[in-house]
Enzyme design. Sequence first.
Site, PDB file in Angstrom:
ATOM      1  N   GLU A  50     -10.863  23.547  36.824  1.00 44.54           N
ATOM      2  CA  GLU A  50     -11.985  22.832  37.449  1.00 44.54           C
ATOM      3  C   GLU A  50     -12.832  22.047  36.457  1.00 44.54           C
ATOM      4  O   GLU A  50     -13.442  21.042  36.799  1.00 44.54           O
ATOM      5  CB  GLU A  50     -12.871  23.800  38.234  1.00 44.54           C
ATOM      6  CG  GLU A  50     -12.239  24.337  39.517  1.00 44.54           C
ATOM      7  CD  GLU A  50     -11.422  25.586  39.300  1.00 44.54           C
ATOM      8  OE1 GLU A  50     -11.167  25.944  38.123  1.00 44.54           O
ATOM      9  OE2 GLU A  50     -11.023  26.220  40.303  1.00 44.54           O
ATOM     10  N   PHE A 112     -16.966  38.533  47.929  1.00 43.97           N
ATOM     11  CA  PHE A 112     -15.859  38.091  47.080  1.00 43.97           C
ATOM     12  C   PHE A 112     -16.036  36.613  46.722  1.00 43.97           C
ATOM     13  O   PHE A 112     -16.263  35.777  47.581  1.00 43.97           O
ATOM     14  CB  PHE A 112     -14.521  38.307  47.805  1.00 43.97           C
ATOM     15  CG  PHE A 112     -13.344  37.820  47.012  1.00 43.97           C
ATOM     16  CD1 PHE A 112     -13.020  38.408  45.795  1.00 43.97           C
ATOM     17  CD2 PHE A 112     -12.566  36.770  47.471  1.00 43.97           C
ATOM     18  CE1 PHE A 112     -11.941  37.946  45.044  1.00 43.97           C
ATOM     19  CE2 PHE A 112     -11.483  36.306  46.728  1.00 43.97           C
ATOM     20  CZ  PHE A 112     -11.173  36.884  45.516  1.00 43.97           C
ATOM     21  N   GLN A 113     -15.943  36.307  45.444  1.00 39.87           N
ATOM     22  CA  GLN A 113     -16.093  34.947  44.919  1.00 39.87           C
ATOM     23  C   GLN A 113     -17.427  34.317  45.278  1.00 39.87           C
ATOM     24  O   GLN A 113     -17.518  33.121  45.521  1.00 39.87           O
ATOM     25  CB  GLN A 113     -14.926  34.060  45.358  1.00 39.87           C
ATOM     26  CG  GLN A 113     -13.608  34.548  44.741  1.00 39.87           C
ATOM     27  CD  GLN A 113     -12.492  33.536  44.840  1.00 39.87           C
ATOM     28  OE1 GLN A 113     -12.416  32.775  45.801  1.00 39.87           O
ATOM     29  NE2 GLN A 113     -11.617  33.549  43.849  1.00 39.87           N
ATOM     30  N   LYS A 162     -18.531  28.433  53.865  1.00 34.79           N
ATOM     31  CA  LYS A 162     -17.271  28.238  54.584  1.00 34.79           C
ATOM     32  C   LYS A 162     -17.469  28.069  56.096  1.00 34.79           C
ATOM     33  O   LYS A 162     -16.825  27.221  56.726  1.00 34.79           O
ATOM     34  CB  LYS A 162     -16.336  29.414  54.308  1.00 34.79           C
ATOM     35  CG  LYS A 162     -14.949  29.210  54.884  1.00 34.79           C
ATOM     36  CD  LYS A 162     -13.959  30.223  54.358  1.00 34.79           C
ATOM     37  CE  LYS A 162     -12.564  29.910  54.882  1.00 34.79           C
ATOM     38  NZ  LYS A 162     -11.577  30.886  54.405  1.00 34.79           N
ATOM     39  N   MET A 477     -15.384  18.690  11.916  1.00 38.79           N
ATOM     40  CA  MET A 477     -16.826  18.469  11.814  1.00 38.79           C
ATOM     41  C   MET A 477     -17.536  19.750  11.369  1.00 38.79           C
ATOM     42  O   MET A 477     -18.497  19.698  10.606  1.00 38.79           O
ATOM     43  CB  MET A 477     -17.376  17.971  13.151  1.00 38.79           C
ATOM     44  CG  MET A 477     -18.812  17.518  13.091  1.00 38.79           C
ATOM     45  SD  MET A 477     -19.038  16.237  11.828  1.00 38.79           S
ATOM     46  CE  MET A 477     -18.882  14.754  12.820  1.00 38.79           C
TER      47      MET A 477
END
Lengths: 564, 164
Positions: A50, A112-113, A162, A477
């Site tokens: 993502e 959940f999630q 949802k 760097m």
Amino acid sequence: MKLTGAEILTRFLADEGVEYIFGYPGGAVLHIYDALHRQDRLKHILVRHEQAATHAADGYARSTGKPGVVLVTSGPGATNAVTGIATAFMDSIPMVVITGQVPTSLIGNDAFQEVDCVGITRPCVKHNFLVKDVNDLAMVLKKAFYIATTGRPGPVVVDIPKDITAEVAEYKHPKQIEMRSYSPVVKGHPGQIKRAVKMMASAKRPMIYSGGGVILDDASKVLTELGHVLNCPVTNTTMGLGGFPASDRQFLGLLGMHGTYEANMAISNCDVMIAIGARFDDRVTGNIKKFAPKAKIIHVDIDPASISKNVKVHVPIVGGVNNVVKAMLKQLKAEGFKPNEETLGKWWEQIEKWRAKDCLKYNTDGDRIKPQHAVDLVHQITKGDAFVTSDVGQHQMWAAQYYGFDKPRRWINSGGLGTMGFGLPAAMGVQLAHPKAQVACITGEGSIQMNIQELSTCLQHRLPIKIVCLNNGYLGMVRQWQEFFYDNRYSHSYMDSLPDFVKLAEAYGHVGIQVDKPADVEAAIKETFKLKDRLVFLNILTDPEENVYPMVPAGAGLDEMILI
Amino acid sequence: MRHIISILMENEAGALSRVAALFSARGYNIESLTVAPTEDITLSRMTLVTRGSDEIIEQITKQLNKLIDVVKLVNLAEGPHIEREMMLIKVRTSGVGAREEVMRLVEIFRGNIIDVTPATYTIELTGHADKLDAFIVALNKAPILETVRSGVSAISRGTKSLHI
Ligand SMILES: Cc1ncc(C[n+]2csc(CCOP(=O)(O)OP(=O)(O)O)c2C)c(N)n1
Ligand SMILES: [Mg+2]
């Protein structure tokens, strides 16, 4: 017309003119993915992580000026997206991120999630919304696009539970929107513009310092005109490159920590500074007490909070860069402005002396490939006309210093947040938006590994990106700072066990090329860019201990540079 | 310097947390904060007391104005204004002479005793924050069981007003 929330979302995005969604599915967004399956106006690009979806949308936005759109699921989908949201936020990139959320009835239940997406993203978005009623969905989305793309642009998150995506509501594409709490100023104050013009006219050693605001507001044409009318030196921030043509005699290059000697000396000695769409970031100013000590400062910015935040300015002008610079040009004309040849001549004489130091020179005698030379060659071979994305580190600074950008929106880099892993996914967004263009990702062996999985996305969508990996075998760097400021103690800046990048590219179905001799590098770069329809991973083994010069150490003034 | 920033904002869920988060993220301090809907229930009015140099206050007001939910704001400390705070305070009054003493103090400070038990008084007092502080000091004889202060509410004097 009655539609489900999921259908409203896809219809709305298409009606809003969105071409691409960058996303990744999951439980909370399954209704939305189903709606995507049942339409053909939006193209969905399935990434492999993502974070890459957000950077790809970001690259799309930076290279086109249109908002990037992201779709991710709840919980880990949303948290994975956060780095990319913060990256876009720091650089004021217009983006709309749709995150799935657990059903309304489960919010707050540690379902959940479930994560508090609005809470997690609050400090790194321009605004965010949690949709609680399907009847509000279209309007919330309209607001999200409006907020993301106007004023000082930025990412907006829309968190959609949802159940909302399954419920039904009447849909009509909202054409217009007005918000009593949000109406960004676009026009500059005429009185302030007059004062600014007067100050420009009185200047003996004027200078333009411009930044990402010029790119974001598509103002490079008017900025270039202003530079030419004033006949003054122009310097750009890393976000502002391409805002003024690099090949123009008046261009002094970058300023700041890795700015050129001439740009930093000019800043330290100018008497009138015209700061346009730039925000006096600490990487630009160095020690703020020693920044432009002799200058009266005019500052044009769309964001009032950027004005006099770090440096007190004399003439603040809040407004869109394009509008304000146009108004300045008009005013200069009305007053019959002519640059003072005598004082300006002296100023240029001084600048040419600084420029003669040739602070970006490098030596190609050795038996190692110089990274600067590689970037110079990429510039030559692409005729200076490629889109160049980059990651973070020495390679990024060399790309910024040596690939002279003559056009805006060609240089795509994470300037504010400095996000390693940005380059490759950003290049995907750029290549999708400009299928015919040459897109190069100038990266390092450290950074490229932070989103290497996107090589798979590139294959799926046949994106012929050219990855130019300046492989120094170090987190260069970091190593440079350790060399300069920690007595050469290279603590964990060495990358052991690097993969064979050629085989890796091949394993992903792409072309891999490796080069390690200075004599071969030009041919290898030519070969890379000749393969028009393939992604090529060019692994250039460069001089491992090369440093980025000039360098202003942290806490020093801009005129206290370390030169080569 | 002490400043009272009065904010009209959309009465949306999360608006308060945006303001609070802004202050913590940027390291500004909040002395007190009160918020409630106005006569127009789509709008909330927030009163925020903070301290800082002129530069910091300028940044605070600019950053607050940038919040999408903020409709308008004013720094009341820049002009003549009235500020009030309400306090509910419960004290033990079982000591010898404590009830009379507390009652006298309440009268002097123009407060009200709003609840009574054989062992306690609960007092309501409204006024400038300084007056509430003074009352607490004056109460030295009666042990305080509980103090609840509302935080400052403020409004400008005269015809000036913060509305849309
Ligand atoms: C996500 C992230 N982690 C850490 C850093 C700190 N950092 C800045 S530059 C750098 C080294 C990058 O190495 P490489 O990609 O090989 O580039 P080089 O400097 O060698 O050109 C690191 C670790 C960062 N910018 N981003
Ligand atoms: Mg490296």
